[in-house]
Design an enzyme around this catalytic site. Structure first.
Site, PDB file in Angstrom:
ATOM      1  N   LYS A  13     -46.844  -3.784 -11.354  1.00 42.34           N
ATOM      2  CA  LYS A  13     -47.254  -2.378 -11.263  1.00 42.34           C
ATOM      3  C   LYS A  13     -46.624  -1.547 -12.379  1.00 42.34           C
ATOM      4  O   LYS A  13     -47.299  -0.787 -13.066  1.00 42.34           O
ATOM      5  CB  LYS A  13     -46.856  -1.795  -9.898  1.00 42.34           C
ATOM      6  CG  LYS A  13     -47.434  -2.555  -8.715  1.00 42.34           C
ATOM      7  CD  LYS A  13     -47.011  -1.968  -7.389  1.00 42.34           C
ATOM      8  CE  LYS A  13     -45.524  -2.019  -7.089  1.00 42.34           C
ATOM      9  NZ  LYS A  13     -44.973  -3.389  -6.945  1.00 42.34           N
ATOM     10  N   ARG A  88     -45.745   2.767   0.859  1.00 38.79           N
ATOM     11  CA  ARG A  88     -45.273   1.439   1.220  1.00 38.79           C
ATOM     12  C   ARG A  88     -45.580   1.124   2.679  1.00 38.79           C
ATOM     13  O   ARG A  88     -45.351   0.025   3.125  1.00 38.79           O
ATOM     14  CB  ARG A  88     -43.747   1.338   1.054  1.00 38.79           C
ATOM     15  CG  ARG A  88     -43.233   1.151  -0.364  1.00 38.79           C
ATOM     16  CD  ARG A  88     -43.383  -0.255  -0.836  1.00 38.79           C
ATOM     17  NE  ARG A  88     -42.298  -0.890  -1.549  1.00 38.79           N
ATOM     18  CZ  ARG A  88     -41.782  -0.593  -2.721  1.00 38.79           C
ATOM     19  NH1 ARG A  88     -42.144   0.470  -3.365  1.00 38.79           N
ATOM     20  NH2 ARG A  88     -40.861  -1.336  -3.268  1.00 38.79           N
ATOM     21  N   ARG A 127     -36.559 -10.538 -14.680  1.00 40.10           N
ATOM     22  CA  ARG A 127     -36.950  -9.189 -15.146  1.00 40.10           C
ATOM     23  C   ARG A 127     -35.781  -8.473 -15.829  1.00 40.10           C
ATOM     24  O   ARG A 127     -34.652  -8.496 -15.359  1.00 40.10           O
ATOM     25  CB  ARG A 127     -37.423  -8.366 -13.945  1.00 40.10           C
ATOM     26  CG  ARG A 127     -37.624  -6.903 -14.258  1.00 40.10           C
ATOM     27  CD  ARG A 127     -38.551  -6.223 -13.291  1.00 40.10           C
ATOM     28  NE  ARG A 127     -37.994  -6.035 -11.965  1.00 40.10           N
ATOM     29  CZ  ARG A 127     -38.655  -5.456 -10.965  1.00 40.10           C
ATOM     30  NH1 ARG A 127     -39.896  -5.024 -11.135  1.00 40.10           N
ATOM     31  NH2 ARG A 127     -38.094  -5.329  -9.792  1.00 40.10           N
ATOM     32  N   ARG A 160     -31.768  -5.469 -12.589  1.00 41.67           N
ATOM     33  CA  ARG A 160     -31.512  -4.720 -11.369  1.00 41.67           C
ATOM     34  C   ARG A 160     -30.721  -5.566 -10.378  1.00 41.67           C
ATOM     35  O   ARG A 160     -30.992  -6.739 -10.196  1.00 41.67           O
ATOM     36  CB  ARG A 160     -32.851  -4.307 -10.739  1.00 41.67           C
ATOM     37  CG  ARG A 160     -33.465  -3.118 -11.435  1.00 41.67           C
ATOM     38  CD  ARG A 160     -34.896  -2.860 -11.006  1.00 41.67           C
ATOM     39  NE  ARG A 160     -35.112  -2.899  -9.563  1.00 41.67           N
ATOM     40  CZ  ARG A 160     -36.299  -2.667  -8.999  1.00 41.67           C
ATOM     41  NH1 ARG A 160     -37.353  -2.375  -9.751  1.00 41.67           N
ATOM     42  NH2 ARG A 160     -36.435  -2.715  -7.692  1.00 41.67           N
ATOM     43  N   ARG A 171     -36.664  -7.934   0.328  1.00 40.41           N
ATOM     44  CA  ARG A 171     -37.692  -7.026  -0.208  1.00 40.41           C
ATOM     45  C   ARG A 171     -39.079  -7.610  -0.012  1.00 40.41           C
ATOM     46  O   ARG A 171     -40.003  -6.913   0.379  1.00 40.41           O
ATOM     47  CB  ARG A 171     -37.435  -6.766  -1.700  1.00 40.41           C
ATOM     48  CG  ARG A 171     -36.235  -5.872  -1.932  1.00 40.41           C
ATOM     49  CD  ARG A 171     -35.819  -5.853  -3.385  1.00 40.41           C
ATOM     50  NE  ARG A 171     -36.846  -5.330  -4.249  1.00 40.41           N
ATOM     51  CZ  ARG A 171     -36.967  -5.660  -5.540  1.00 40.41           C
ATOM     52  NH1 ARG A 171     -36.138  -6.525  -6.091  1.00 40.41           N
ATOM     53  NH2 ARG A 171     -37.914  -5.134  -6.258  1.00 40.41           N
TER      54      ARG A 171
HETATM   55  P1  ADP Z   1     -43.472  -4.316 -10.220  1.00 48.30           P
HETATM   56  O1  ADP Z   1     -43.407  -2.953 -10.866  1.00 48.30           O
HETATM   57  O2  ADP Z   1     -44.798  -4.531  -9.507  1.00 48.30           O
HETATM   58  O3  ADP Z   1     -42.307  -4.607  -9.324  1.00 48.30           O
HETATM   59  P2  ADP Z   1     -42.991  -5.294 -12.922  1.00 48.30           P
HETATM   60  O4  ADP Z   1     -44.061  -4.604 -13.718  1.00 48.30           O
HETATM   61  O5  ADP Z   1     -41.613  -4.757 -13.033  1.00 48.30           O
HETATM   62  O6  ADP Z   1     -43.452  -5.412 -11.372  1.00 48.30           O
HETATM   63  O7  ADP Z   1     -43.039  -6.851 -13.330  1.00 48.30           O
HETATM   64  C1  ADP Z   1     -42.126  -7.787 -12.729  1.00 48.30           C
HETATM   65  C2  ADP Z   1     -41.761  -8.856 -13.752  1.00 48.30           C
HETATM   66  O8  ADP Z   1     -42.909  -9.677 -14.015  1.00 48.30           O
HETATM   67  C3  ADP Z   1     -41.312  -8.311 -15.109  1.00 48.30           C
HETATM   68  O9  ADP Z   1     -40.275  -9.136 -15.595  1.00 48.30           O
HETATM   69  C4  ADP Z   1     -42.567  -8.414 -15.985  1.00 48.30           C
HETATM   70  O10 ADP Z   1     -42.216  -8.614 -17.352  1.00 48.30           O
HETATM   71  C5  ADP Z   1     -43.254  -9.649 -15.411  1.00 48.30           C
HETATM   72  N1  ADP Z   1     -44.718  -9.549 -15.439  1.00 48.30           N
HETATM   73  C6  ADP Z   1     -45.474  -8.448 -15.212  1.00 48.30           C
HETATM   74  N2  ADP Z   1     -46.792  -8.743 -15.302  1.00 48.30           N
HETATM   75  C7  ADP Z   1     -46.864 -10.067 -15.570  1.00 48.30           C
HETATM   76  C8  ADP Z   1     -47.968 -10.990 -15.776  1.00 48.30           C
HETATM   77  N3  ADP Z   1     -49.235 -10.590 -15.703  1.00 48.30           N
HETATM   78  N4  ADP Z   1     -47.661 -12.284 -16.042  1.00 48.30           N
HETATM   79  C9  ADP Z   1     -46.373 -12.695 -16.099  1.00 48.30           C
HETATM   80  N5  ADP Z   1     -45.301 -11.894 -15.934  1.00 48.30           N
HETATM   81  C10 ADP Z   1     -45.541 -10.585 -15.663  1.00 48.30           C
HETATM   82  P1  AMP Z   2     -39.141  -0.765  -6.358  1.00 48.07           P
HETATM   83  O1  AMP Z   2     -38.555  -0.242  -7.645  1.00 48.07           O
HETATM   84  O2  AMP Z   2     -40.539  -0.266  -6.107  1.00 48.07           O
HETATM   85  O3  AMP Z   2     -39.024  -2.264  -6.249  1.00 48.07           O
HETATM   86  O4  AMP Z   2     -38.257  -0.138  -5.196  1.00 48.07           O
HETATM   87  C1  AMP Z   2     -36.875  -0.370  -5.108  1.00 48.07           C
HETATM   88  C2  AMP Z   2     -36.354   0.047  -3.729  1.00 48.07           C
HETATM   89  O5  AMP Z   2     -36.526   1.462  -3.537  1.00 48.07           O
HETATM   90  C3  AMP Z   2     -37.058  -0.596  -2.532  1.00 48.07           C
HETATM   91  O6  AMP Z   2     -36.552  -1.883  -2.224  1.00 48.07           O
HETATM   92  C4  AMP Z   2     -36.761   0.424  -1.430  1.00 48.07           C
HETATM   93  O7  AMP Z   2     -35.430   0.309  -0.960  1.00 48.07           O
HETATM   94  C5  AMP Z   2     -36.877   1.740  -2.171  1.00 48.07           C
HETATM   95  N1  AMP Z   2     -38.255   2.279  -2.167  1.00 48.07           N
HETATM   96  C6  AMP Z   2     -39.087   2.420  -3.230  1.00 48.07           C
HETATM   97  N2  AMP Z   2     -40.249   2.953  -2.861  1.00 48.07           N
HETATM   98  C7  AMP Z   2     -40.161   3.160  -1.514  1.00 48.07           C
HETATM   99  C8  AMP Z   2     -41.051   3.678  -0.522  1.00 48.07           C
HETATM  100  N3  AMP Z   2     -42.278   4.109  -0.841  1.00 48.07           N
HETATM  101  N4  AMP Z   2     -40.617   3.736   0.756  1.00 48.07           N
HETATM  102  C9  AMP Z   2     -39.389   3.334   1.092  1.00 48.07           C
HETATM  103  N5  AMP Z   2     -38.503   2.812   0.229  1.00 48.07           N
HETATM  104  C10 AMP Z   2     -38.882   2.726  -1.071  1.00 48.07           C
END
Ligand code: ADP
Ligand code: AMP
Length: 214
Positions: A13, A88, A127, A160, A171
Site C-alpha cells: 500500500k 482497519r 523492509r 521498523r 499484526r
Molecule cells: P504496506 O504499506 O502495505 O504495509 P509496503 O508498501 O511498505 O507495504 O511494502 C512492504 C514491503 O514489500 C517493502 O519492503 C516493499 O519494498 C516490498 N514490496 C512492495 N510491493 C512489492 C511487490 N509488488 N513485489 C515485491 N515486493 C514488494
Molecule cells: P501500519 O504502518 O499500517 O502497518 O500500522 C502500524 C500500526 O499502527 C498497526 O500495527 C496498529 O498498531 C496501528 N494502526 C495503524 N492504522 C490503524 C488503524 N486504522 N486502526 C488501529 N490501529 C492502527
C-alpha cells in the site's frame, strides 16, 4: 477523489501510494505513519498509541477515528486523498462513511491489493523505510542503490521494530480477522476493486492506475 488502499501489512500500500502521489497529486494519508510520528514526538496521542503499535494490536477506535478525521480535514486533502491503513475494521469504515457524508463527500473507490499471507512475512522482514521522504525499500525486491541510504533524498533508512517476526505474527493475525468484513462492506457498496499484489512493483502500479482511471 477519495480512494482507500486495502491490503494486509506488507501488501504494498505505502509503496504504491508514494508512486500514485507523484502521478496524481493526491495526498497520502497513512494512520500507521501518523501514529509513529506522534510516538517519536512524544505527544499524548503517541503515548496512548505506543503499547498497541509496539505489540502489533489495533489502536482503539476512539483514538484512531478522531485522528484520521482531523487529518482528512486538512487543506491538502481538499481534493481527496489516498487512505492507507484506514479503515482497519467495520466501525472505522462506518465512521468514515458518516463523516464524509456529513461534508457532502464519499469514498469513490476501494482497491484491495491481494497478496497471500505466506509472502508477507518475507516482505516485512526485509523492509527498509526512509526517515526523510517515506520511501519504501526491500533488501531483495527493491534494494536502494547504496545500502541504508535513500535513493530519493539521501536520508538514512531504518527497519521498523514492529516488522520483527514476533510482532508481525500478531499484526497479520489481527488484520486477517478484520479483512473479510471490510471487503464485504465495500463490495456491498459496489466500490470494491481487486488487483494482484504478487506482481512486480511496476506491474502493480500499472494495474492500480488502470482501475483508478476506469
Ligand atoms: P504496506 O504499506 O502495505 O504495509 P509496503 O508498501 O511498505 O507495504 O511494502 C512492504 C514491503 O514489500 C517493502 O519492503 C516493499 O519494498 C516490498 N514490496 C512492495 N510491493 C512489492 C511487490 N509488488 N513485489 C515485491 N515486493 C514488494
Ligand atoms: P501500519 O504502518 O499500517 O502497518 O500500522 C502500524 C500500526 O499502527 C498497526 O500495527 C496498529 O498498531 C496501528 N494502526 C495503524 N492504522 C490503524 C488503524 N486504522 N486502526 C488501529 N490501529 C492502527
Amino acid at each position: 477523489m477519495y480512494v482507500i488502499l486495502l491490503g494486509l501489512p506488507g501488501a504494498g500500500k505505502g509503496t504504491q501510494a508514494a508512486r500514485l502521489k507523484a502521478q496524481t497529486g493526491l495526498a497520502h494519508v497513512t494512520t500507521g505513519e501518523l501514529f509513529r510520528e506522534n510516538i517519536r514526538r512524544g505527544t499524548e496521542l503517541g503515548r496512548k498509541a505506543q503499547p498497541f503499535v509496539e505489540s502489533g494490536r489495533l489502536v482503539p477506535d476512539e483514538i484512531t477515528i478522531g485522528m484520521l478525521l482531523d487529518r482528512i480535514r486538512q487543506p491538502d486533502c481538499g481534493r481527496g486523498c489516498m487512505l492507507d491503513g484506514f479503515p482497519r475494521n467495520l466501525e472505522q469504515a462506518r465512521a468514515l462513511d458518516t463523516a464524509l457524508a456529513a461534508d457532502g463527500k464519499r469514498i469513490d473507490k476501494t482497491v484491495y491489493i491481494r497478496v497471500p499471507t505466506e509472502e508477507l512475512v518475507g516482505r516485512l522482514a526485509g523492509r527498509w523505510n526512509c526517515r526523510g521522504c517515506g520511501a519504501v525499500y526491500h533488501e531483495v525486491n527493491q534494494p536502494p542503490r547504496a545500502a541504508g541510504v535513500c535513493d530519493n533524498c539521501g536520508a538514512q533508512l531504518y527497519q521498523r521494530e514492529d516488522d520483527k517476526p514476533q510482532v508481525v505474527r500478531t499484526r497479520l493475525q489481527v488484520n486477517v480477522e478484520q479483512l473479510q468484513p471490510l471487503l464485504a462492506h465495500y463490495r456491498g457498496q459496489g466500490k470494491l476493486l481487486e488487483i494482484d499484489g504478487l506482481r512486480d512493483v511496476d506491474a502493480v502500479t500499472e494495474d492500480l492506475g488502470a482501475v483508478l482511471a476506469a
